[in-house]
Design a protein around this motif. Structure first.
Motif, PDB file in Angstrom:
ATOM      1  N   PHE A 141       0.819  -1.204   0.000  1.00 27.61           N
ATOM      2  CA  PHE A 141       0.000   0.000   0.000  1.00 27.61           C
ATOM      3  C   PHE A 141       0.857   1.261   0.000  1.00 27.61           C
ATOM      4  N   THR A 142       1.861   1.301   0.868  1.00 26.46           N
ATOM      5  CA  THR A 142       2.656   2.528   0.973  1.00 26.46           C
ATOM      6  C   THR A 142       3.578   2.727  -0.227  1.00 26.46           C
ATOM      7  N   ARG A 143       4.015   1.648  -0.865  1.00 33.09           N
ATOM      8  CA  ARG A 143       4.959   1.767  -1.989  1.00 33.09           C
ATOM      9  C   ARG A 143       4.265   1.877  -3.342  1.00 33.09           C
ATOM     10  N   ILE A 144       3.027   1.383  -3.422  1.00 31.97           N
ATOM     11  CA  ILE A 144       2.329   1.382  -4.710  1.00 31.97           C
ATOM     12  C   ILE A 144       1.097   2.280  -4.677  1.00 31.97           C
ATOM     13  N   GLY A 145       0.225   2.073  -3.685  1.00 31.34           N
ATOM     14  CA  GLY A 145      -1.047   2.780  -3.663  1.00 31.34           C
ATOM     15  C   GLY A 145      -0.959   4.212  -3.194  1.00 31.34           C
ATOM     16  N   LEU A 146      -0.354   4.416  -2.025  1.00 27.89           N
ATOM     17  CA  LEU A 146      -0.376   5.741  -1.421  1.00 27.89           C
ATOM     18  C   LEU A 146       0.468   6.749  -2.189  1.00 27.89           C
ATOM     19  N   VAL A 147       1.580   6.306  -2.750  1.00 35.35           N
ATOM     20  CA  VAL A 147       2.487   7.252  -3.417  1.00 35.35           C
ATOM     21  C   VAL A 147       1.890   7.797  -4.717  1.00 35.35           C
ATOM     22  N   ARG A 148       0.856   7.166  -5.243  1.00 30.04           N
ATOM     23  CA  ARG A 148       0.252   7.645  -6.487  1.00 30.04           C
ATOM     24  C   ARG A 148      -1.048   8.410  -6.240  1.00 30.04           C
ATOM     25  N   ALA A 149      -1.327   8.707  -4.977  1.00 28.12           N
ATOM     26  CA  ALA A 149      -2.553   9.434  -4.655  1.00 28.12           C
ATOM     27  C   ALA A 149      -2.431  10.906  -5.019  1.00 28.12           C
ATOM     28  N   ASP A 150      -3.478  11.446  -5.620  1.00 30.55           N
ATOM     29  CA  ASP A 150      -3.575  12.886  -5.830  1.00 30.55           C
ATOM     30  C   ASP A 150      -4.197  13.569  -4.619  1.00 30.55           C
ATOM     31  N   ALA A 151      -4.983  12.816  -3.862  1.00 30.83           N
ATOM     32  CA  ALA A 151      -5.615  13.336  -2.656  1.00 30.83           C
ATOM     33  C   ALA A 151      -5.843  12.175  -1.698  1.00 30.83           C
ATOM     34  N   GLY A 168       3.034  11.981  -0.184  1.00 30.14           N
ATOM     35  CA  GLY A 168       3.939  12.843  -0.925  1.00 30.14           C
ATOM     36  C   GLY A 168       3.613  14.316  -0.780  1.00 30.14           C
ATOM     37  N   PRO A 169       4.554  15.176  -1.110  1.00 29.86           N
ATOM     38  CA  PRO A 169       4.326  16.619  -1.035  1.00 29.86           C
ATOM     39  C   PRO A 169       3.260  17.064  -2.034  1.00 29.86           C
ATOM     40  N   GLY A 170       2.458  18.026  -1.617  1.00 27.55           N
ATOM     41  CA  GLY A 170       1.444  18.573  -2.511  1.00 27.55           C
ATOM     42  C   GLY A 170       0.180  17.758  -2.629  1.00 27.55           C
ATOM     43  N   VAL A 171       0.098  16.637  -1.921  1.00 26.65           N
ATOM     44  CA  VAL A 171      -1.110  15.814  -1.965  1.00 26.65           C
ATOM     45  C   VAL A 171      -2.189  16.454  -1.083  1.00 26.65           C
ATOM     46  N   PHE A 172      -3.345  16.688  -1.656  1.00 31.03           N
ATOM     47  CA  PHE A 172      -4.446  17.314  -0.922  1.00 31.03           C
ATOM     48  C   PHE A 172      -4.962  16.339   0.134  1.00 31.03           C
ATOM     49  N   GLN A 173      -5.147  16.822   1.376  1.00 28.42           N
ATOM     50  CA  GLN A 173      -5.530  15.959   2.484  1.00 28.42           C
ATOM     51  C   GLN A 173      -6.727  16.527   3.230  1.00 28.42           C
ATOM     52  N   ALA A 174      -7.551  15.620   3.764  1.00 26.11           N
ATOM     53  CA  ALA A 174      -8.692  16.052   4.565  1.00 26.11           C
ATOM     54  C   ALA A 174      -9.096  14.930   5.513  1.00 26.11           C
ATOM     55  N   VAL A 175      -9.673  15.304   6.643  1.00 24.03           N
ATOM     56  CA  VAL A 175     -10.299  14.366   7.577  1.00 24.03           C
ATOM     57  C   VAL A 175     -11.801  14.573   7.485  1.00 24.03           C
ATOM     58  N   LEU A 176     -12.523  13.519   7.100  1.00 21.02           N
ATOM     59  CA  LEU A 176     -13.974  13.594   6.970  1.00 21.02           C
ATOM     60  C   LEU A 176     -14.610  12.430   7.716  1.00 21.02           C
ATOM     61  N   GLN A 177     -15.612  12.728   8.509  1.00 22.10           N
ATOM     62  CA  GLN A 177     -16.364  11.675   9.182  1.00 22.10           C
ATOM     63  C   GLN A 177     -17.004  10.761   8.158  1.00 22.10           C
ATOM     64  N   SER A 178     -16.893   9.465   8.351  1.00 22.46           N
ATOM     65  CA  SER A 178     -17.563   8.511   7.470  1.00 22.46           C
ATOM     66  C   SER A 178     -19.032   8.403   7.846  1.00 22.46           C
TER      67      SER A 178
END
Length: 387
Positions: A141-151, A168-178
């Motif tokens: 997940f950390t080497r393949i999935g997460l590094v290619r996230a745009d957000a 990664g730097p510049g990746v848009f992040q948010a905490v949202l209640q499910s």
């Protein structure tokens, strides 16, 4: 917005049920679901105008946690096969955004979207560590999935912190209640004169701590007329744990006081029917949907410390917190709540006043705004004007 939501399974796990609740609202975007067959979690979505495509190859059980190199290789091969199927899907070709609903789904999306044709949102619903994801699952997940996230969107601040060093730097992040099945909030609590029923909601899984709950319940209420009610089914090959729980109840002398209800559709009705709601995970919980559900229904809640529940509960004000895995401490909390006095009424009133707790409709609004922002940021970065 045309968004394809990708799930690695269609069984009724917490992540899948949260996605169903999100998409079963009045439409905020043009949604579709791609998942593997084998479960009915998404069966009701077509009624809400959401197409569901169940053609992703299934993933072998135990592939993220096993120590066998052969099993890990088989798991990776299945991920690649699922990625090829997803890449060729007409739904993906028409999508404005890909939403990976789990860590495994993020790997599938990242492999399918290597040329980054479509912005990828990765949803963090589990803590990003080897204990939660398994050693192989964590590395993949950390080497393949997460590094290619745009957000990246997380279900709690705790969950997001567990991944921050890998984003990664510049990746848009948010905490949202499910979405947690909250259609309304109870503002006027109804508290019984004494404790007659203690409930717990959650998939029957060892780390969810049903065995800790049963031991604590036996210490506090064995031989009384108080009942324990367990809402949740054993999934993903965990039937042995359910049998273990039934044997434990018999051994503790409380078999006649415990109701194993299996999967419960009407969670609000279940919560309304208990006097105390328990959350007993043995390790940090990413969110703790049952805690949110209990607060929304103005119930006295006892939860384990750490993770998402600790972000919502203020001990002594709207709930109680106990150390994870400590049946003695949980039993003491249950005795305290059952004792004469106004504690349960005060906690119920505090639960009704809990700030920031969203209904499912409000969660859908928040997710729609987040997805729209991601598309706007991506369009600006590429030099296009978002519509």
């Amino acid at each position: 917005m045309r968004i394809v939501h990708v799930s690695h399974t269609s069984q009724r796990g917490g992540a899948e049920l949260a996605l169903v609740r999100l998409l079963a609202r009045p439409s905020r975007w043009d949604a579709a679901v791609c998942a593997s067959p084998g479960g009915d979690a998404f069966a009701g979505l077509p009624v809400h105008g959401v197409p569901v495509q169940l053609d992703l190859p299934g993933l072998p059980g135990g592939g993220t946690r096993g120590k066998s190199p052969a099993l890990a290789a088989k798991y990776l091969s299945a991920l690649r096969a699922a990625a090829r199927t997803l890449r060729d899907s007409p739904l993906v070709h028409e999508a404005d955004l890909l939403h990976a609903n789990s860590a495994a789904a993020a790997i599938i999306c990242a492999l399918a979207n290597r040329r980054r044709r479509v912005p990828l949102v990765v949803h963090l619903r589990d803590l990003v560590d080897p204990e939660s994801l398994g050693r192989f699952g964590f590395e993949a997940f950390t080497r393949i999935g997460l590094v290619r996230a745009d957000a990246v969107v997380a279900n709690s601040a705790t969950t997001l912190r567990s991944a921050e060093s890998r984003i990664g730097p510049g990746v848009f992040q948010a905490v949202l209640q499910s979405p947690s099945g909250i259609d309304r909030r109870v503002t006027t609590p109804s508290v019984a004169d004494r404790v007659r029923t203690v409930g717990m909601i959650g998939r029957l899984q060892r780390w969810k701590g049903q065995h800790v709950f049963l031991e604590a319940f036996a210490h506090a209420f064995a031989g009384t007329d108080v009942r324990a009610r367990l809402a949740g089914a054993a999934l993903f090959g965990e039937a042995a744990y359910e049998e273990e729980l039934r044997e434990q109840a018999a051994r503790l002398g409380i078999a006649g006081q415990v109701d194993f209800l299996g999967h419960v559709e009407d969670i609000p009705r279940f919560i309304d029917g208990v006097d105390v709601l328990v959350h007993a995970s043995t390790r940090a919980e990413p969110l703790g949907q049952s805690v949110l559900q209990g607060l929304a229904h103005a119930k006295p809640v006892v939860a384990t410390e750490g993770g998402g529940p600790g972000e919502w509960l203020r001990p002594g004000e709207n709930g109680l917190l106990v150390p994870p895995g400590d049946a003695g401490a949980l039993a003491d909390a249950l005795r305290t709540l059952a004792a004469p006095g106004d504690l349960r009424a005060r906690l119920a009133a505090g639960a009704a006043r809990t700030p920031g707790l969203l209904t499912d409709d409000e969660c859908a609004d928040a997710h729609a705004a987040f997805f729209g922002t991601v598309l706007g940021v991506r369009a600006t970065a590429s030099g296009r004007h978002p519509e």
